[in-house]
Design an enzyme around this catalytic site. Sequence first.
Site, PDB file in Angstrom:
ATOM      1  CG  HIS A  68      -1.995  -1.063   1.123  1.00  0.00           C
ATOM      2  ND1 HIS A  68      -2.357  -1.839   2.199  1.00  0.00           N
ATOM      3  CD2 HIS A  68      -2.765  -1.494   0.090  1.00  0.00           C
ATOM      4  CE1 HIS A  68      -3.310  -2.683   1.838  1.00  0.00           C
ATOM      5  NE2 HIS A  68      -3.568  -2.496   0.568  1.00  0.00           N
ATOM      6  CG  ASP A 162      -4.386  -1.625  -5.098  1.00  0.00           C
ATOM      7  OD1 ASP A 162      -3.978  -2.780  -5.280  1.00  0.00           O
ATOM      8  OD2 ASP A 162      -4.684  -1.172  -3.977  1.00  0.00           O
ATOM      9  CB  THR A 164      -6.392  -9.173  -9.114  1.00  0.00           C
ATOM     10  OG1 THR A 164      -7.209  -9.037 -10.293  1.00  0.00           O
ATOM     11  CG2 THR A 164      -7.241  -8.875  -7.887  1.00  0.00           C
ATOM     12  CG  ASP A 165      -1.904 -12.091 -10.129  1.00  0.00           C
ATOM     13  OD1 ASP A 165      -1.239 -11.141  -9.691  1.00  0.00           O
ATOM     14  OD2 ASP A 165      -1.884 -13.230  -9.628  1.00  0.00           O
ATOM     15  N   PRO A 169     -11.095 -10.393 -13.506  1.00  0.00           N
ATOM     16  CG  PRO A 169     -12.441 -10.088 -11.628  1.00  0.00           C
ATOM     17  CD  PRO A 169     -11.492 -11.061 -12.253  1.00  0.00           C
TER      18      PRO A 169
END
Length: 286
Positions: A68, A162, A164-165, A169
């Site tokens: 983060h 930010d 996902t792989d 989605p």
Amino acid sequence: MSNLDANTWFTEISDRDGSAFSLRINKKLESKQSPFQLVEMYETTDFGNLMIIDGCTMVSTRENFFYHEMMSHTALFSHPAPKNVVIIGGGDCGTLREVLKHPDIKTVHQIDIDEVVTEMSLKYFPELCESNHDPRASVIFDDGIKFMAEAAPESIDVIIVDGTDPVGPGEGLFNHAFYTSCLKALRTGGILIQQSESPLMHQQLLRETRAAMLDVGFADLQTLPFPQPIYPSGLWSATMARKGENFTAFRAQDVENAAFDTEYYNVGIHQGALATPNFLKRALAK
């Protein structure tokens, strides 16, 4: 792919990398299938709570600050005066919290397609969601790709991807069409930062990501490696792209004088992350 064995270990098996990662757990807390993905929560023995999405480790209480902080402060302190920020993804809300630590930020729009991720984070990571009701924040559950395609030209200073792989989605966040939308929406000097996977395990994806950013017209790139203990290889990266200008020195004095605390990020960390390891230099030169 994941496995919960009789010895109460959660194991993520990464077939694409030929590796696996395990955390010892006390119990499974909750599981919910959203329209997009399966979101699971575990209580671990040593890493606090753990979020799993479609069998892949996403966030834990103990180590989330690496990701983060590097996804937010590196870009915000590389921009001369960021005011308007968009976060694509970020449903656990940890990046949102870090962005809103900057007092000069005026607006942050966070667009995540899956409300279940935020529901789970509110319940099991309340510390990450403590800024969700900041008056500067708009938390939106929608398609981030569509949001960027419809964004007003030259209306944003920093875009943080930010996601996902690049499967499910997150698949549409790593292509020319999406980067073109981002470039159009950024003001001159604006910065796009995207999580760009492991610089050790996923070099082809990193090269393709950087090439696509340059192809659509970004002027300059920086890829910053950083530790990420619960992701494949334990080494992750963020890639920044700047519109219309090359990167200059980040605002080191402002980092030193910041009125907020961080767990990982500081001047030395930012400087060190800009020093590209030789193995990565060679990989990116291919």
